[in-house]
Design an enzyme around this catalytic site. Structure first.
Site, PDB file in Angstrom:
ATOM      1  N   PHE A   1      53.445  36.408  40.400  1.00 19.70           N
ATOM      2  CA  PHE A   1      52.842  36.684  41.714  1.00 19.70           C
ATOM      3  C   PHE A   1      51.875  35.555  42.031  1.00 19.70           C
ATOM      4  O   PHE A   1      51.479  34.797  41.141  1.00 19.70           O
ATOM      5  CB  PHE A   1      52.132  38.042  41.733  1.00 19.70           C
ATOM      6  CG  PHE A   1      51.199  38.252  40.581  1.00 19.70           C
ATOM      7  CD1 PHE A   1      49.897  37.795  40.631  1.00 19.70           C
ATOM      8  CD2 PHE A   1      51.640  38.892  39.419  1.00 19.70           C
ATOM      9  CE1 PHE A   1      49.046  37.962  39.565  1.00 19.70           C
ATOM     10  CE2 PHE A   1      50.782  39.057  38.334  1.00 19.70           C
ATOM     11  CZ  PHE A   1      49.492  38.601  38.416  1.00 19.70           C
TER      12      PHE A   1
ATOM     13  N   SER B   1      41.669  42.077  41.758  1.00 15.77           N
ATOM     14  CA  SER B   1      42.800  42.063  40.827  1.00 15.77           C
ATOM     15  C   SER B   1      44.100  42.105  41.610  1.00 15.77           C
ATOM     16  O   SER B   1      44.115  42.402  42.799  1.00 15.77           O
ATOM     17  CB  SER B   1      42.721  43.237  39.863  1.00 15.77           C
ATOM     18  OG  SER B   1      43.442  44.327  40.380  1.00 15.77           O
ATOM     19  N   LYS B   2      45.185  41.832  40.903  1.00 19.09           N
ATOM     20  CA  LYS B   2      46.470  41.762  41.601  1.00 19.09           C
ATOM     21  C   LYS B   2      46.848  43.112  42.206  1.00 19.09           C
ATOM     22  O   LYS B   2      47.691  43.184  43.088  1.00 19.09           O
ATOM     23  CB  LYS B   2      47.560  41.279  40.653  1.00 19.09           C
ATOM     24  CG  LYS B   2      47.847  42.241  39.522  1.00 19.09           C
ATOM     25  CD  LYS B   2      49.052  41.816  38.724  1.00 19.09           C
ATOM     26  CE  LYS B   2      49.278  42.832  37.621  1.00 19.09           C
ATOM     27  NZ  LYS B   2      50.186  42.453  36.604  1.00 19.09           N
ATOM     28  N   ARG B   3      46.228  44.187  41.725  1.00 19.72           N
ATOM     29  CA  ARG B   3      46.550  45.516  42.260  1.00 19.72           C
ATOM     30  C   ARG B   3      45.786  45.839  43.531  1.00 19.72           C
ATOM     31  O   ARG B   3      46.116  46.781  44.242  1.00 19.72           O
ATOM     32  CB  ARG B   3      46.286  46.589  41.207  1.00 19.72           C
ATOM     33  CG  ARG B   3      47.384  46.698  40.162  1.00 19.72           C
ATOM     34  CD  ARG B   3      46.962  47.611  39.036  1.00 19.72           C
ATOM     35  NE  ARG B   3      45.811  47.062  38.331  1.00 19.72           N
ATOM     36  CZ  ARG B   3      45.904  46.168  37.344  1.00 19.72           C
ATOM     37  NH1 ARG B   3      47.085  45.755  36.945  1.00 19.72           N
ATOM     38  NH2 ARG B   3      44.833  45.693  36.753  1.00 19.72           N
TER      39      ARG B   3
END
Ligand code: GLU
Length: 436
Positions: free
Chosen positions: A15, A208-210
């Site tokens: 990602f 964060s990626k979330r």
């Protein structure tokens, strides 16, 4: 002064996080500002993650943001290979140098670097003078024979003649080890500029990626304008000090420098990102808007062949568009006589008065109208309302609803003009039947 050579050195993860994108962007801006070289180096020593599709996500994202690299994968360059996985021979040579100098030794199957134990004060272009001290020897090759990040990172910065290391603040403490390695090789030290973290919109901690809005892929999918995302990322940790934030990239390039980078962490603000996007959409030239709109509508609305009509529709809609994602529903009725009537809008409009009676009254006036031009029809409807002892606001919302199925949107009279008398009358007729 040496010609600037900067690098973005991502490890492909599958990602493209906005933090990484912002690091790439600041390197790119600095290269463009100084007329230097922007290198893309892939730190892919982690075999597990060394996948073609991971790399593609990164390259796609960078291209989409307009961050073109002067050296690296696909474009080549005199300092390759640009994949760490292809540089093993170079790392072995550099290990030999350290061994010869008595700075590398074997232990438990791994290879360790022997630190000097000296304290070093280094001037970081953002954080100022920082004291660095690495007290303990650390591994540079694992027991499975693979080299460790700190080692390959420094070897490559030396080989690629990197003059300025611009990277996330989370690497500031790694610099202790990196300085030791540069000194052991007797290589000139690059200038370091550590850039502040991007914090999540609420609460504590790094984005964060979330977290929503964290990945460049999201913006690509939602048809954000890449120049808007790029512009917003510029403002996460950099301040042009001119009270302006929404700026064309040429201006940012000319203003960008290390002294504008702020030390405090930047907080991600989803609404602000959306606002940048809206502003950039509205500022597009009609040609560019058309291109972006066609892209956003592809597969969703059949625009038909009438380019003149399409252009007129785009022209009335552009000032009201807040994001490209909402464009299909905003434009649907221009290309589809069977458009739906929005339920919540209906509730709002039918809450007071007798909107259908008002709409019926308009039929005659519209039939008789010999011009559908904005500046003629508008005062006629106002006069008509006054003659009936009513307010214009009792007519306009229901008229808009009847011809669009919506409560808001582009200027009503511009839409009437574009649609023309026959379609407007047909729509009113349909509305009178459907809404009774
Ligand atoms: N591969 C490292 C990272 O992705 C590079 C760090 C650096 O820029 O020196 O964080």
């Amino acid at each position: 002064m040496d010609k600037v050579r900067v690098r973005f050195a991502p490890s492909p993860t599958g990602f493209f996080h906005i933090g990484s994108a912002r690091t790439a962007l600041f390197n790119w801006l600095y290269a463009r500002h100084t007329g230097g070289t922007f290198v893309l180096r892939i730190e892919d020593t982690d075999q597990e993650r060394n996948r073609e599709e991971y790399l593609n996500i990164l390259k796609d994202g960078m291209r989409w943001l307009g961050l073109d690299w002067d050296e690296g994968p696909e474009v080549g360059g005199a300092y390759g290979p640009y994949f760490q996985s292809q540089r093993d021979g170079i790392y072995r040579e550099y290990l030999e140098i350290l061994r010869k100098r008595g700075r590398a030794y074997d232990k438990d199957g791994a290879v360790f670097f022997k630190v000097s134990g000296e304290k070093q004060v280094l001037h970081d272009a953002v954080y100022g003078d920082v004291e660095h001290l690495e007290e303990k020897d650390f591994p540079i090759f694992r027991s499975n024979g693979t080299p460790v990040f700190h080692f390959v990172n420094v070897v490559d910065d030396i080989c690629m003649e990197i003059t300025d290391v611009i990277r996330g603040q989370d690497h500031l403490t790694n610099t202790n080890k990196h300085i030791e390695l540069f000194k052991a090789f007797g290589a000139p030290m690059p200038r370091f500029a550590h850039i502040p973290l991007i914090l999540k919109s609420e609460g504590h901690g790094k984005m964060s990626k979330r977290d929503r809005g964290a990945l460049i892929e999201e913006y690509q999918q939602k048809n954000f304008l890449p120049e808007a995302v790029r512009n917003y990322l510029c403002m996460l940790g950099w301040n042009p000090k001119n009270d302006r934030e929404i700026m064309p990239i040429e201006e940012i390039i000319s203003l960008f420098d290390f002294h504008g980078i702020v030390k405090s962490n930047a907080r991600f603000d989803e609404r602000k990102m959306a606002h940048f996007n809206t502003e950039h959409i509205r500022a597009l030239s009609p040609e560019k808007f058309e291109k972006a709109a066609r892209e956003a509508l592809r597969g969703k609305i059949d625009l038909g062949p009438d380019c003149e009509y399409i252009r007129k529709v785009f022209a009335v809609c552009q000032p009201k568009v807040s994001n490209m994602e909402g464009l299909p529903s905003m434009l649907d009725h221009f290309f589809n006589e069977d458009f739906p009537f929005d339920e919540s809008a209906k509730e709002k409009i039918f809450k007071k008065g007798e909107p259908l009676a008002r709409l019926e009254e308009l039929v005659d006036l519209i039939k008789r109208a010999d011009s559908f031009e904005h500046d003629i029809l508008y005062p006629q409807i106002c006069d008509f309302a006054a003659q009936n002892g009513k307010k214009a606001s009792e007519y306009m919302p229901i008229l808009r609803y009847a011809i669009t199925g919506q409560a808001g949107g582009p200027d009503l009279f511009s839409m009437l003009e574009i649609l023309g008398k026959q379609r407007v009358l047909a729509r009113i007729d349909r509305a009178l039947k459907a809404l009774k």
